[in-house]
Design an enzyme around this catalytic site. Structure first.
Site, PDB file in Angstrom:
ATOM      1  CG  HIS A 229      -3.462  -5.224   1.481  1.00 33.02           C
ATOM      2  ND1 HIS A 229      -4.022  -4.709   0.342  1.00 33.02           N
ATOM      3  CD2 HIS A 229      -4.126  -4.658   2.514  1.00 33.02           C
ATOM      4  CE1 HIS A 229      -4.996  -3.867   0.674  1.00 33.02           C
ATOM      5  NE2 HIS A 229      -5.090  -3.826   1.987  1.00 33.02           N
TER       6      HIS A 229
ATOM      7  CG  HIS B  52      -7.845  -5.842   5.544  1.00 34.04           C
ATOM      8  ND1 HIS B  52      -9.077  -5.362   5.153  1.00 34.04           N
ATOM      9  CD2 HIS B  52      -6.917  -5.040   4.940  1.00 34.04           C
ATOM     10  CE1 HIS B  52      -8.886  -4.327   4.332  1.00 34.04           C
ATOM     11  NE2 HIS B  52      -7.593  -4.106   4.198  1.00 34.04           N
ATOM     12  CD  GLU B  53      -3.639  -4.257   6.733  1.00 31.30           C
ATOM     13  OE1 GLU B  53      -3.014  -4.031   5.677  1.00 31.30           O
ATOM     14  OE2 GLU B  53      -4.650  -3.611   7.065  1.00 31.30           O
TER      15      GLU B  53
ATOM     16  CD  GLN C 285      -2.879  -0.979   2.407  1.00 28.55           C
ATOM     17  OE1 GLN C 285      -2.557  -1.487   3.464  1.00 28.55           O
ATOM     18  NE2 GLN C 285      -4.001  -0.287   2.260  1.00 28.55           N
TER      19      GLN C 285
ATOM     20  CB  CYS D  89      -9.102  -1.113   2.193  1.00 25.25           C
ATOM     21  SG  CYS D  89      -7.406  -1.370   1.636  1.00 25.25           S
ATOM     22  CG  LEU D  90      -5.860   3.383   5.245  1.00 22.64           C
ATOM     23  CD1 LEU D  90      -4.498   3.587   5.880  1.00 22.64           C
ATOM     24  CD2 LEU D  90      -6.811   4.507   5.634  1.00 22.64           C
TER      25      LEU D  90
HETATM   26 ZN    ZN Z   1      -6.451  -2.753   3.096  1.00 21.49          ZN
END
Ligand code: ZN
Length: 185
Positions: A146, A142-143, A50, A100-101
């Protein structure tokens, strides 16, 4: 230093990130920058892809919620996960509303295992095997997604996918507003 956040549509969010070794350059500084970036954006987790780095590194930070007193604690619980792996998951699953950012403006209920067993290294390269639950487990899943090129909107039902398609396409097209800095193409 606050780093710009990559938005959905950038191919880096679809790549499987590479593990790192203890000689990775300026790792402590990178981790500090990731925490600063996450908190500045009001996030509770941030994965290296991210911030445009395809490596297996995650930071997590949140104030634990106390069910009994129905209040948030004042102390922040933080976890730095280097090269994390999920070794096992509970059969029990639950829904939790995620955001999510990298996908501004979209929040959806996601079904995930409640408890997981993970293996990772912390910022000092101590090795950990842990059974985790609650918010920590939810954010870690969640991470770690990614790091494998997945995002939470991949995990919603087919119906919800159809209903949010336009909003997701707007994010991919760069049509969104955030209070934090995004990396624009
Ligand atoms: Zn996220």
């Amino acid at each position: 230093m606050i780093l710009p956040i990559v938005g959905l549509g950038d191919p880096i969010l679809r790549k499987v990130a590479a593990p790192i070794s203890p000689d990775y350059p300026n790792l402590k500084e990178l981790i500090a920058n990731m925490y600063e970036t996450m908190y500045a954006a009001d996030g509770v987790g941030l994965a290296a892809p991210q911030i445009d780095l395809s490596i297996r590194l995650v930071v997590i930070g949140f104030r634990p919620y106390d069910e009994k007193t129905e209040t948030y604690g004042t102390a922040t619980e933080e976890h730095t996960l280097i090269n994390p792996e999920i070794l096992g998951v509970s059969t029990e699953k639950n829904y939790f509303c995620e955001g999510c950012l990298s996908i501004p403006g979209i929040h959806e209920d996601v079904l995930r295992p409640v408890d997981i067993r993970i293996h990772y290294f912390d910022a000092d390269w101590n090795e950990h095997f842990e059974e985790i639950s609650g918010m920590y487990s939810r954010v870690a899943q969640h991470e770690i997604d990614h790091l494998d090129g997945k995002v939470f909107t991949d995990r919603v039902s087919q119906l919800r996918k159809t209903l949010i398609r336009r909003k997701v396409n707007d994010v991919i097209a760069g049509k969104y507003r955030t209070t934090y800095r995004m990396k624009r193409k």
